[in-house]
Design an enzyme around this catalytic site. Structure first.
Site, PDB file in Angstrom:
ATOM      1  N   GLU A  14       9.672  -5.099   0.886  1.00 61.54           N
ATOM      2  CA  GLU A  14      10.641  -6.180   1.008  1.00 61.54           C
ATOM      3  C   GLU A  14      11.873  -5.751   0.226  1.00 61.54           C
ATOM      4  OE1 GLU A  14      11.517 -10.783  -0.221  1.00 61.54           O
ATOM      5  OE2 GLU A  14      10.562  -9.402  -1.589  1.00 61.54           O
ATOM      6  N   ASP A  57       6.496  -6.617  -2.835  1.00 60.57           N
ATOM      7  CA  ASP A  57       7.453  -7.692  -3.094  1.00 60.57           C
ATOM      8  C   ASP A  57       8.655  -7.187  -3.899  1.00 60.57           C
ATOM      9  OD1 ASP A  57       7.945 -10.582  -3.026  1.00 60.57           O
ATOM     10  OD2 ASP A  57       7.617 -10.541  -5.187  1.00 60.57           O
TER      11      ASP A  57
HETATM   12  C1  BGC Z   1       8.910 -13.500  -2.021  1.00 58.46           C
HETATM   13  C2  BGC Z   1       9.153 -14.923  -2.443  1.00 58.46           C
HETATM   14  C3  BGC Z   1       8.883 -15.040  -3.919  1.00 58.46           C
HETATM   15  C4  BGC Z   1       9.648 -13.991  -4.719  1.00 58.46           C
HETATM   16  C5  BGC Z   1       9.199 -13.891  -6.119  1.00 58.46           C
HETATM   17  C6  BGC Z   1       9.903 -12.765  -2.848  1.00 58.46           C
HETATM   18  O1  BGC Z   1      10.838 -12.012  -2.441  1.00 58.46           O
HETATM   19  O2  BGC Z   1       9.071 -13.291  -0.664  1.00 58.46           O
HETATM   20  O3  BGC Z   1       8.368 -15.810  -1.716  1.00 58.46           O
HETATM   21  O4  BGC Z   1       9.277 -16.303  -4.366  1.00 58.46           O
HETATM   22  O5  BGC Z   1       9.508 -12.727  -4.159  1.00 58.46           O
HETATM   23  O6  BGC Z   1       7.984 -13.200  -6.182  1.00 58.46           O
END
Ligand code: BGC
Length: 555
Positions: A244, A201
């Site tokens: 991500e 993440d």
């Molecule tokens: C996730 C989100 C989340 C955020 C904070 C992101 O990029 O995809 O769903 O709210 O991280 O953890």
């Protein structure tokens, strides 16, 4: 090139345990419920399940606010259930990926509680503090419009703490070696329990320099990515990290690593946004440009491709007029938009349930250069509930049947209400019915996934964007080990006739074999192929002989 890098041709399916299937009747999905549905996922052709966070959490950001990294939230089951689940997935040849959310913790995490309560706590320096309110406290919010600041005062600590996301998600001080060691420990724990890797993440924020003095864009510590990678590979050779990172193409290779020593995979946000622009405008040129700009420098780096995910469709990287075009087409109402930059709807309602356009979008997802990541419920064309706040609208219970709560739970009080009315209600849209209907979206998807798995060229081959003379038609050609496949997608509401020369590999007939129907194409007397694409039509062709399946097996 070693062809056993499984992630190059995987079919990833993303789900949250909470919303998939409730076995114990408390209205919340759980691991036991998920286990009952593994045959369904296997039947669909899924090869890797990505679980959104399921660790103990107050659940204020759907589990992205973790309060204990080494646990399963009791609402979803136990660690024992988790291990049973990974075992059952492996038995069916499916791998398990899990979210790794280490940019921040929940403010309920014992580390943060200790850090704020005592300046001498060993955890104090695990977070990012400032005595005074930093000048840039009102900048850099990830959720503008909902989140007011990135620094919040904590009375107990007598200081401000930094939070890139919501105020209940204090950022970890990832530059602290103890925090880094803990991140590796978390990875090691779940690897030991059978996962094949992580969807990491918020990676750019994990590696960013954090602190009150940072002015302008923060420096990133890319070495951290190498450390994660080395640890992972040492503990489990075939595990991967899917990052991500919504970044610009010029930074892609910094995340993949010039020598393939950082992230194995990243989500391709650039392609995602221009893809939606193409769907909205029928102009594929920005999509072609994004595909060229994001071409990785070496073969083992791989993109994760998606249409919609659990967040909003972030259009922040499009030019303002392009963004407006997508808003006008797919999210014209303010209630459909989010964080001043995106659309929070599911795909099917965005495309007005138009089967032709849904097929176009998924055919594209399955044939673009990268590994497709499907979102639960999209395979049946589930809708959204705009009465729910923020991103919750697209996180409703999976619709299994036309029974109460869509067969998700016997309990009428579910964690979020099941969609029970309108064109996307569970009476209309559910798995059971689509299983029985040979013409359903679900059965179409299953067949397409099967074809994707028979087309390993996509994962491994060199891709070329062919110019077929129409800006509304995207033509992709992959070549790998003397095999060639060609994909045509027409984004226009009108049919298009495309004409092109093929130049098949040496010794191959100048023929296009349609792998989805009998409609093959032979070159005409001028050596050209002339293909008539229907409105929103698409074609999957294999170049050359009809015995393609046989030749494939010789690769
Ligand atoms: C996730 C989100 C989340 C955020 C904070 C992101 O990029 O995809 O769903 O709210 O991280 O953890």
């Amino acid at each position: 090139m070693i062809t056993d890098l499984w992630y190059k041709n995987a079919i990833v399916y993303c789900l949250s345990v909470e919303s998939f299937m409730d076995a114990n009747g408390d209205g919340v999905g759980d691991f036991r419920g998920l286990m009952r549905r593994l045959d369904y996922l296997h039947g669909l052709g899924v090869t890797a399940v990505w679980l959104m966070p399921f660790q103990t959490s107050p659940g204020r950001d759907d589990g992205y606010d973790v309060a204990d990294y080494y646990s399963v939230d009791p609402r979803y089951g136990t660690l024992g259930d988790f291990v049973e689940f990974t075992h059952a997935a492996h038995q069916r040849g499916m791998r398990v990926l899990i979210d790794l959310v280490v940019n921040h913790t929940s403010n309920q995490h014992p580390w943060f509680q200790s850090a704020r309560s005592d300046p001498n706590s060993p955890y104090r320096d695990w977070y990012v503090w400032s005595k005074k309110k930093p000048k840039n406290a009102n900048e850099g919010m990830v959720f503008p419009g909902v989140q007011k600041t990135t620094w919040t005062y904590d009375k107990k600590a007598g200081a401000y703490y930094f939070h890139r996301f919501y105020d209940f998600q204090p950022d970890l001080n990832t530059a602290n070696p103890d925090v880094q060691a803990e991140i590796l420990r978390i990875m090691g724990f779940w690897l030991q329990l059978g996962v094949s890797g992580f969807r990491m993440d918020a990676v750019p924020f994990v590696i960013a320099e954090k602190g009150a003095d940072i002015v302008g864009p923060p420096t990133e510590h890319f070495d951290m990515l190498r450390t994660f990678r080395e640890f992972l590979q040492w503990r489990r050779g075939d595990a991967i990290i899917l990052a991500e990172a919504n970044i610009l193409p010029e930074d892609d290779m910094k995340y993949f690593g010039a020598d393939g020593d950082r992230m194995h995979m990243m989500f391709n946000f650039q392609v995602n946004q221009s893809l939606f622009y193409a769907l909205a405008s029928s102009d594929t040129r920005p999509l072609a440009k994004a595909l060229k700009a994001t071409r990785p420098d070496y073969a083992t780096a791989q993109w994760g491709l998606f249409l919609r995910n659990h967040d909003e469709l972030d259009l922040g990287r499009l030019a303002p007029e392009q963004r407006q075009t997508v808003f006008d087409a797919f999210g014209p109402d303010a209630s459909m938009q989010l964080y001043d930059r995106g659309i929070r709807r599911r795909l099917a309602p965005m495309l007005q349930g138009d089967r032709r356009r849904l097929e176009l979008a998924y055919s594209l997802l399955l044939s673009l250069p990268g590994t497709p990541v499907l979102r639960y419920g999209d395979e049946i064309g589930m809708g959204d509930d705009l009465a729910l706040p923020e991103r919750q609208c697209a996180r409703t219970p999976m619709q299994w049947s036309n029974e109460p709560q869509g067969g998700f739970s016997p309990n009428p009080k579910t964690f979020l209400p099941a969609i029970d009315a309108g064109a996307y209600g569970f009476e209309q849209v559910n798995v059971a019915e689509q299983c029985r209907d040979p013409g359903s979206l679900l059965n179409w998807m299953e067949r397409m996934i099967r074809m994707r798995q028979e087309t390993q060229e996509i994962g491994w081959g060199d891709v070329e964007i062919m110019d077929v003379g129409h800006k509304s038609v995207l033509a992709l050609r992959y070549t790998w080990r003397n095999n060639t496949v060609l994909f045509l997608h027409n984004f226009h509401a009108e049919g298009q006739v495309v004409e092109f020369r093929l130049e098949p590999p040496a010794g191959e007939p100048d023929r296009l074999v349609n792998v989805l129907s009998d409609d093959h194409s032979e070159a005409n007397a001028e050596g050209r192929h002339v293909i008539t694409l229907e409105p929103y039509g698409y074609r999957w062709f294999r170049v050359g002989g009809l015995d393609y399946a046989y030749r494939r097996s010789e690769r």
